[in-house]
Design a protein around this motif. Structure first.
Motif, PDB file in Angstrom:
ATOM      1  N   CYS A 235     -13.049  66.635  23.558  1.00  0.00           N
ATOM      2  CA  CYS A 235     -14.016  67.104  24.570  1.00  0.00           C
ATOM      3  C   CYS A 235     -13.260  67.505  25.848  1.00  0.00           C
ATOM      4  O   CYS A 235     -12.338  66.813  26.279  1.00  0.00           O
ATOM      5  CB  CYS A 235     -15.028  66.014  24.895  1.00  0.00           C
ATOM      6  SG  CYS A 235     -15.981  65.496  23.460  1.00  0.00           S
ATOM      7  N   ILE A 238     -16.985  67.475  30.361  1.00  0.00           N
ATOM      8  CA  ILE A 238     -17.759  66.223  30.277  1.00  0.00           C
ATOM      9  C   ILE A 238     -18.647  66.095  31.516  1.00  0.00           C
ATOM     10  O   ILE A 238     -18.185  66.281  32.648  1.00  0.00           O
ATOM     11  CB  ILE A 238     -16.817  65.005  30.173  1.00  0.00           C
ATOM     12  CG1 ILE A 238     -15.908  65.170  28.942  1.00  0.00           C
ATOM     13  CG2 ILE A 238     -17.611  63.705  30.103  1.00  0.00           C
ATOM     14  CD1 ILE A 238     -14.801  64.138  28.842  1.00  0.00           C
ATOM     15  N   ASP A 292     -19.514  69.730  26.660  1.00  0.00           N
ATOM     16  CA  ASP A 292     -19.389  69.318  25.265  1.00  0.00           C
ATOM     17  C   ASP A 292     -19.509  67.804  25.107  1.00  0.00           C
ATOM     18  O   ASP A 292     -19.432  67.290  23.997  1.00  0.00           O
ATOM     19  CB  ASP A 292     -18.094  69.845  24.633  1.00  0.00           C
ATOM     20  CG  ASP A 292     -16.869  69.540  25.480  1.00  0.00           C
ATOM     21  OD1 ASP A 292     -16.939  68.602  26.300  1.00  0.00           O
ATOM     22  OD2 ASP A 292     -15.856  70.241  25.316  1.00  0.00           O
ATOM     23  N   ALA A 293     -19.680  67.082  26.230  1.00  0.00           N
ATOM     24  CA  ALA A 293     -19.936  65.637  26.145  1.00  0.00           C
ATOM     25  C   ALA A 293     -20.726  65.204  27.374  1.00  0.00           C
ATOM     26  O   ALA A 293     -20.552  65.765  28.462  1.00  0.00           O
ATOM     27  CB  ALA A 293     -18.624  64.868  26.082  1.00  0.00           C
ATOM     28  N   ALA A 317     -24.211  68.607  23.257  1.00  0.00           N
ATOM     29  CA  ALA A 317     -23.033  67.808  23.625  1.00  0.00           C
ATOM     30  C   ALA A 317     -23.056  66.451  22.923  1.00  0.00           C
ATOM     31  O   ALA A 317     -24.122  65.928  22.588  1.00  0.00           O
ATOM     32  CB  ALA A 317     -23.016  67.595  25.143  1.00  0.00           C
TER      33      ALA A 317
END
Lengths: 457, 384
Positions: A235, A238, A292-293, A317
């Protein structure tokens, strides 16, 4: 060499042979072994000192330590502070009828109430078992139970009440602020605290030699989650989504620092209030950041609800969070959105070793429910306090010495290892939610980076 | 030529020997029979300790605070009551049965205008006036919290440092103000100490460093550990040594910060910091500091350090209870002396100092430090 020059050098050498201030001997170690306890990373020799005794900074790898490329002027936490005051030879209190231990619990009507109740059950089980095992003529153990209130400073007043009741030690509590203010009082009343449930990383940073925390803190959880999110899962973008509160602020503090040091500073850091239902603005911001997180920090019922809303809004995510997402309220709120969520956890609750199974059976028999980590650490903390009192007798200072000198302890929660701040730094586990259940695995091994070049000052 | 060479060798041998002898002399401990005169130091030396313990009438092992009032009486806050010692040596104890709000007395201050004594306890604040005690609690006054760690008076306002904020009681009107994370710069309201300066009030905050409040302007300013982390000192002399302040003291323009991580001093322009491993400071665990004429009297868990920032004197207790004195002068060898008397305990919780003598509240009794003959400064300017 010219005679005059030699005279000058000889005379100059004399005073330089001795420092202006005499360097004192390092503090005497307290019954400690020469090496860090088993299971804990051995520190390589550090430039400028050979006195490191305990793993530094929550046992995280060197590269995660702030300013790790610079040797600071002075480091704390590598040895334990002693208590140099008197008291160990004071006579036992006269006319004792019981051996009292204070239990500070969060308010039963507050957000931590249910967890506090489970801690109390674990504590009560330990005391019941200990009293059942007492021999004739031995004093029974007694719990002096008090509930905190959601008001700054309330725990300080309760800690004074414990002193008035002449307790030999204190157990509790979950709230970081409450434990902090209680610790300040017990520093003055000289009563040892075993904390069984406060993950606040700052609690033990005060280095007050009157508290042991037996559960790994959020510093250690944060490192593992950062490691998995960035290095294992790759990732890069974030987002932090946390409760607007002191636990939320100090909770994410180290996760933010760790992902930054791994080269991925948070692309969003957004807040919510407990009980919020309308988070459209935060969702919009997180979608716009193309993350993505998402790292969540808050009560599991809130996080569960938000996770579901995130998925409904099309956010794909990966979800990460602390241990308490393991509670049912998260999965109930999240529904299918819980799938794939990753947490750090203290131990594998599905394990089958005898101490854990025996404890779980005794707990279930008494209370009709399975123990969770709060109950288990409550039990372990109470057992440890009882053990200390049995060993030291009814003397607060000897109880302190026993607990403050422990390097390890085997409880139902597993093998504990205590560092220079009296924090349990035993390895944790990772939990992943798949197909309706949590699956646990050992934490990834710490990557021991090469020691960077140290800038000497 | 040969003669010259021999001569140079002879000189070199002679001078090497002289240099070595000089070095040996410096390495040797100074002779105890030839101590430096106290007048050579920038503050008085303690000649002997007169100790008072439970055997002498103290109501507890532990004394938290000590204060000599303007009438000469000595007030002692103990683990078990408030003690007053008249000049004839007789004691009177005030306890909860006399109206004291709690037996554990943590801090003391005298109102210079009335002579009233204010005592902070683990449960409430007390005013002792004419032998009568009036107690203040968080439930019946503006006291922020019952646990009162520090008190101070500036002009007509009594300041308290409590477990849930700082409080200001206007002694003329009886009105209270509370300062915490809601209306001041402090991000957490865990206050530990008050130091009243000429124009401002300093609040020692557990986790928040030092908060400076200007009552006239209503402003707040924070002094925080510049590296922002508790586990190290990145750079010395760069600000408060740590954000966990255990005590603050101010006198004549100099602010001292006690922490469990060492000691700091701020003279309005420059910070200095000290840790035990790299300075003469007796221990990093500093419970208390008293400021008197630019000199800090520092109570640690390992005895007392006295310093003006460059010269240090430590009063320690040896393994067999003997008194040990260490004198650290800049660029000079440490001078160690064994004293005929010692502090009753090395865990020092409170100190009172004036030009005449010094008192220590320790974990095992009260101690009177008697100064060696010294010349008292006639003026503050002279004291500098």
């Amino acid at each position: 060499m010219k005679p005059v020059l030699f005279v000058l050098l000889s005379l100059l050498a004399a005073p330089l042979g001795r420092a202006a201030y005499e360097e004192k001997d390092p503090p005497k170690q307290l019954n400690l072994e020469d090496k860090p306890p088993a299971g804990v990373r051995q520190l390589p020799p550090r430039a400028g000192t050979n006195e490191d005794r305990y793993p530094y900074y929550g046992n995280v790898p060197e590269g995660m330590v702030p300013f790790h490329t610079i040797e600071p002027y002075y480091r704390y936490w590598t040895t334990r502070l002693p208590f140099r005051g008197p008291g160990r030879d004071y006579p036992d209190p006269p006319d004792l009828k019981s051996l009292k231990v204070g239990l500070l619990s969060p308010p039963s009507y507050g957000p931590e109430g249910a967890r506090g109740a489970r801690t109390k059950k674990g504590v009560e089980l330990a005391f019941a078992e200990a009293n059942a095992a007492r021999k004739p003529g031995e004093l029974p153990f007694e719990i002096v139970a008090r509930e905190d209130s959601p008001q700054w400073g309330s725990a300080a007043n309760i800690a004074v009440d414990f002193a008035d009741n002449e307790v030999l030690g204190i157990l509790g509590t979950i709230d970081g602020d409450a434990t902090h203010v209680a610790l300040r009082v017990t520093l003055k009343t000289e009563t040892y605290i075993i904390n069984t449930s406060d993950p606040d990383p700052t609690l033990t940073e005060t280095q007050i030699p009157w508290l042991t925390r037996i559960l790994p803190d959020q510093r250690q959880e944060s490192f593992l989650l950062a490691e998995v999110a960035v290095r294992e899962r790759g990732c890069k973008r974030i987002a932090i989504f946390r409760e607007s509160s002191r636990p939320g602020r100090v909770g994410v503090m180290h996760f933010v620092n760790f992902i930054r040091r791994l080269g991925c500073p948070p692309v969003q850091h957004l807040l919510f209030k407990p009980g919020d239902t309308d988070i459209r603005m935060q969702i919009q911001a997180i979608k716009a950041a193309d993350v993505d997180a998402v790292f969540f920090c808050g009560q599991p019922e809130d996080i569960g609800r938000f996770a579901a809303q995130f998925r409904q809004a099309g956010i794909k995510a990966q979800f990460f969070g602390f241990d308490r997402l393991e509670e049912d309220s998260f999965r109930q709120g999240a529904g299918s959105a819980a799938e794939g969520t990753t947490i750090a956890y203290y131990y594998d609750p599905n394990r089958t070793d005898k101490p854990w199974l025996d404890f779980a059976a005794r707990y279930e028999k008494r209370y009709g429910e399975k123990p969770d980590s709060y109950a288990a650490y409550g039990y372990d903390g109470a057992r440890l306090m009882i053990q200390a009192i049995e060993h030291a007798g009814p003397n607060r200072w000897r109880v302190r010495d026993y607990l403050a000198n422990l390097d390890s302890y085997d409880g139902v929660t597993g093998h504990m290892v205590f560092d220079g701040r009296w924090d349990n730094i035993a390895p944790m586990v990772m939990g992943e939610f798949h197909q309706g259940a949590w699956h646990f695995r050992p934490a990834p091994p710490m990557r021991q980076e090469e020691r960077p070049t140290i800038t000497q000052r | 030529m040969k003669t010259k060479l021999l001569s140079e060798k002879w000189w070199m041998t002679l001078l090497t020997a002289a240099g070595l002898l000089s070095a040996v002399n410096v390495f040797a401990d100074p002779p105890a029979a030839n101590p430096s005169p106290a007048s050579a130091l920038p503050f008085p030396l303690i000649e002997r300790f007169e100790n008072y313990t439970e055997k002498d009438g103290l109501p507890a092992h532990k004394a938290h605070a000590v204060l000599k009032a303007s009438d000469g009486r000595l007030w002692v806050g103990t683990y078990n009551g408030l003690l007053v010692r008249a000049q004839d040596g007789t004691y009177h104890r005030y306890g909860p049965e006399d109206g004291l709000s709690h037996k554990m007395v943590m801090c003391l201050v005298e109102d210079p205008q009335t002579g009233d004594i204010w005592a902070g306890t683990m449960r409430g604040l007390n005013r002792v006036s004419g032998g009568r005690i009036t107690a203040y609690y968080q439930t019946d006054s503006g006291l922020p919290n019952n646990v009162v760690y520090g008190v101070g008076i500036r002009e007509d306002v009594l300041w308290v440092a409590t477990a849930a904020g700082a409080g200001a009681l206007n002694l003329k009107t009886g009105s209270w103000k509370i300062y915490d994370h809601n209306n001041s710069i402090m991000h957490e309201p865990w206050c530990y100490s008050i130091a009243c300066a000429k124009d401002v009030v300093y609040i020692g905050v557990w986790g928040g460093g030092i908060v400076e409040h200007d009552p006239k302007l209503g402003t707040f300013k924070e002094y925080r550990d510049p590296d922002g982390d508790f586990q190290y000192i990145l750079v010395p002399d760069s600000g408060p040594i740590n954000d966990i302040t255990s005590w603050v003291a101010w006198d004549d323009g100099v602010l001292w910060q006690a922490t469990y991580f060492g000691l700091a001093r701020y003279d309005g322009a420059r910070w200095r910091t000290w840790v035990a491993a790299k300075s003469p400071l007796a221990s990093d665990f500093v419970n208390f500091v008293w400021s008197h004429r630019h000199v800090g009297w520092v109570g640690t868990d390992r005895g007392v350090s006295v310093t003006d920032g460059s010269t240090w004197v430590n009063y320690l207790v040896g393994e067999h209870g003997e008194g040990l004195m260490e004198i650290h002068r800049p660029n000079q060898p440490v001078e160690k002396r064994t004293m005929t008397t010692a502090l009753p305990n090395s865990f020092v919780l409170g100190i009172y100092v004036d030009d005449d003598d010094v008192w220590f509240a320790t974990s095992n009794g009260l101690s009177h430090g008697v100064f060696a003959p010294h010349s008292k400064p006639a003026t503050v300017a002279e004291a500098r």
